[in-house]
Design a protein around this motif. Structure first.
Motif, mmCIF file in Angstrom:
data_model
loop_
_atom_site.group_PDB
_atom_site.id
_atom_site.type_symbol
_atom_site.label_atom_id
_atom_site.label_comp_id
_atom_site.label_asym_id
_atom_site.label_seq_id
_atom_site.Cartn_x
_atom_site.Cartn_y
_atom_site.Cartn_z
ATOM 1 N N UNK A 187 0.810 -1.065 -0.140
ATOM 2 C CA UNK A 187 0.058 0.023 -0.162
ATOM 3 C C UNK A 187 0.743 1.251 0.061
ATOM 4 N N UNK A 188 0.011 2.593 -0.176
ATOM 5 C CA UNK A 188 0.972 4.020 0.065
ATOM 6 C C UNK A 188 1.366 4.023 1.286
ATOM 7 N N UNK A 189 2.307 4.688 1.597
ATOM 8 C CA UNK A 189 2.747 5.237 2.903
ATOM 9 C C UNK A 189 1.505 6.006 3.676
ATOM 10 N N UNK A 190 0.682 6.787 2.976
ATOM 11 C CA UNK A 190 -0.283 7.347 3.711
ATOM 12 C C UNK A 190 -1.239 7.846 2.738
ATOM 13 N N UNK A 191 -2.469 8.131 3.275
ATOM 14 C CA UNK A 191 -3.928 8.348 2.563
ATOM 15 C C UNK A 191 -4.605 9.283 3.055
ATOM 16 N N UNK A 210 10.709 4.942 5.388
ATOM 17 C CA UNK A 210 9.631 5.398 5.370
ATOM 18 C C UNK A 210 9.228 6.322 6.632
ATOM 19 N N UNK A 211 9.790 6.088 7.817
ATOM 20 C CA UNK A 211 9.505 6.899 8.743
ATOM 21 C C UNK A 211 9.781 8.481 8.613
ATOM 22 N N UNK A 212 10.897 8.327 7.820
ATOM 23 C CA UNK A 212 11.537 9.710 7.448
ATOM 24 C C UNK A 212 10.533 10.353 6.598
ATOM 25 N N UNK A 213 9.974 9.775 5.610
ATOM 26 C CA UNK A 213 9.313 10.518 4.653
ATOM 27 C C UNK A 213 7.731 10.911 5.409
ATOM 28 N N UNK A 214 7.227 9.905 6.274
ATOM 29 C CA UNK A 214 6.220 10.195 7.138
ATOM 30 C C UNK A 214 6.473 11.382 8.241
ATOM 31 N N UNK A 215 7.555 11.365 8.527
ATOM 32 C CA UNK A 215 7.680 12.755 9.623
ATOM 33 C C UNK A 215 7.737 13.856 8.785
ATOM 34 N N UNK A 216 8.152 13.901 7.300
ATOM 35 C CA UNK A 216 8.132 15.240 6.320
ATOM 36 C C UNK A 216 6.815 15.473 6.134
ATOM 37 N N UNK A 240 11.840 7.185 14.819
ATOM 38 C CA UNK A 240 12.137 8.490 14.792
ATOM 39 C C UNK A 240 13.600 8.758 15.877
ATOM 40 N N UNK A 241 13.478 8.294 17.011
ATOM 41 C CA UNK A 241 14.747 8.233 17.935
ATOM 42 C C UNK A 241 15.827 7.808 17.488
ATOM 43 N N UNK A 242 15.884 6.569 16.948
ATOM 44 C CA UNK A 242 16.841 6.013 16.359
ATOM 45 C C UNK A 242 17.727 6.974 15.376
ATOM 46 N N UNK A 243 16.933 7.519 14.338
ATOM 47 C CA UNK A 243 17.379 8.295 13.530
ATOM 48 C C UNK A 243 17.683 9.855 13.790
ATOM 49 N N UNK A 244 17.354 10.064 14.962
ATOM 50 C CA UNK A 244 17.641 11.417 15.359
ATOM 51 C C UNK A 244 16.321 12.332 14.871
ATOM 52 N N UNK A 245 15.210 11.787 14.524
ATOM 53 C CA UNK A 245 14.170 12.634 13.769
ATOM 54 C C UNK A 245 13.382 13.402 14.856
#
Ligand SMILES: [Zn+2]
Length: 476
Positions: A187-191, A210-216, A240-245
């Protein structure tokens, strides 16, 4: 548990093929949510806002009034209760909260065996919808839910949103639930979900990229509130925490529901998303609900249900509820299956609604798939319902998924009429699609219904450290 539409226009929308739904959804985008929610919902919300700070006496007086009307209706129009009240010599006109103690408890087994006699003879008047529950009780349960029940319960959730700081009915909400269960990684990442006017994220693909794209996307959408399953928001926060987002904004609150919220998940979500978590307790049967206030106290929605506590055979306090709004199939003295304790103190927030402490139900673990997705009991519930049961010749009364090792799983199943060999193969095939083609899956047919203290439909035999390590490594 999927959201049930609140007006007939939304029912039509639900039946549309996905492509048409997306088009109509985007056409409806400018329509304010308050208009989609309908008049019934708006009136219920107005009443619930008016009773939010009633005294305990006012709330109980209101409960007795509604209880008498419910009992009179049940006696008149529901064959099961007609006979029951006669045997118990219950007079609905003089009944009060104590009268419920004199009536037998309504169990899930009784609902299964007496389903037709529990349906009101005039049920169509209440525009009921068929609803069901699967996993947390082990065996599927089918029942009717009135239009007005859905409206008042949804209004109770909105009273909770408003009390938690959303600006109004058109406040922007982002949701992290199980909406992409049939599509999963395809599926898509969001809708944009036009039914509820929320930006819905695919929680089956929460890897680092994907989490990076979702945060954007969240930063662009800028929601006032985020809501979702505890485990989905926990995984989002962990990644998010693991990638410093960090989010580029501060949500007013995070609304969790449908699953138990362990303390470590709450702390991680609050630390990473930077706002308080306000948890919501309810069940598909819409009998008892409770929302957490700014003081961290769970207040029961006394306007929609009556709570009673009964000690069970295990010596634990079981929640017995009476739903005050469902007329097509009344739930009177219903054994919900969760354990609770009643809190004593007055809450500094000023609400006088009953305080529920230590709600324990839906005790499930998280399992990890080959591609690093985490699935909880609610996700597996949706999967059973939509993908497994339709593929079988006969639905099992009990099914549980156990993770034995990093890529090995056992599906325990019981069906009183026996499971066909072909059904065992279908169960394996369905779970392989979910867990990965390399997954080693054993189907274990049980010869009797298991007797368990706490129902779980998902169990992990991995240590919490191994689960955390797998989540990091597999989807890194
Ligand atoms: Zn409070």
């Amino acid at each position: 548990m999927s959201l049930i539409p609140y007006s007939s226009g939304l029912k039509i929308y639900e039946r549309m093929p996905p492509k048409m739904r997306r088009t109509v959804g985007s056409l409806m985008r400018p329509v304010p949510r308050r208009m989609l929610l309908g008049n019934g919902f708006q009136e219920q919300l107005k009443d619930l806002r008016a009773s939010e700070y009633w005294t305990r006496e006012e709330l109980e007086r209101y409960q007795v009034k509604r209880l008498r009307a419910l009992l009179a209706h049940a006696e008149r129009s529901v064959p099961y209760y007609h006979d029951l009240f006669r045997a118990a010599k219950l007079d609905s006109a003089t009944a009060d909260l104590r009268s419920l103690k004199e009536l037998p408890v309504l169990t899930k087994d009784i609902i299964r065996s007496e389903h037709d006699r529990l349906r009101a003879v005039n049920s169509p008047e209440f525009h009921p919808g068929e609803a069901n529950t699967t996993g947390s009780t082990g065996r599927p349960l089918r029942f009717l839910v009135d239009q007005q029940t859905r409206e008042v319960e949804h209004a109770a959730v909105w009273r909770h949103y408003l009390g938690s700081g959303i600006s109004g009915l058109d406040g922007r909400i982002a949701s992290f639930r199980g909406d992409f269960v049939s599509e999963r990684s395809g599926g898509p990442l969001w809708r944009w979900d036009g039914r509820v006017k929320e930006l819905t994220f695919n929680t089956y693909v929460l890897d680092q990229d994907n989490v990076r794209k979702m945060v954007d996307e969240l930063d662009r959408f800028h929601p006032e509130a985020m809501r979702g399953y505890p485990h989905s928001l926990f995984i989002l926060s962990t990644k998010m925490e693991a990638s410093g987002l960090r989010l580029g904004f501060v949500p007013r609150f995070v609304h969790t529901s449908s699953e138990q919220l362990p303390r470590h998940m709450r702390e991680t979500i609050e630390r990473v998303l930077g706002c308080p978590v306000r948890d919501w307790y309810s069940q598909s049967e819409y009998v008892i609900s409770a929302g957490e206030c700014s003081e961290g106290t769970y207040h029961q929605t006394m306007e929609t249900g009556i709570v009673r506590i009964q000690e069970d055979a295990w010596g634990m306090e079981r929640l017995i509820g009476t739903g005050l709004w469902n007329m097509s199939m009344p739930f009177i003295n219903y054994e919900i299956g969760d354990h609770v304790a009643i809190g004593e103190e007055d809450c500094p927030c000023g609400r006088k609604h009953l305080v529920l402490g230590s709600i324990e139900g839906r005790v499930n673990d998280v399992i990890v798939t080959a591609d690093g997705n985490a699935l909880s009991g609610v996700g597996i519930d949706n999967f059973y319902e939509k993908e497994v049961i339709p593929a079988l010749a006969g639905a099992p009364e009990y099914m549980k998924l156990v993770q034995d090792g990093i890529a090995s799983y056992t599906v325990e199943a019981f069906r009183s009429a026996g499971l066909a060999e072909s059904d065992e193969q279908s169960i394996k095939k369905a779970f392989r699609a979910l867990l990965g083609q390399e997954a080693d899956i054993t189907v274990k047919t049980l010869d009797k219904m298991p007797d368990q203290k706490k129902w779980k439909n998902v169990e992990s035999r991995l240590s919490p450290e191994d689960i955390a390590r797998l989540l990091r490594e597999r989807s890194g």
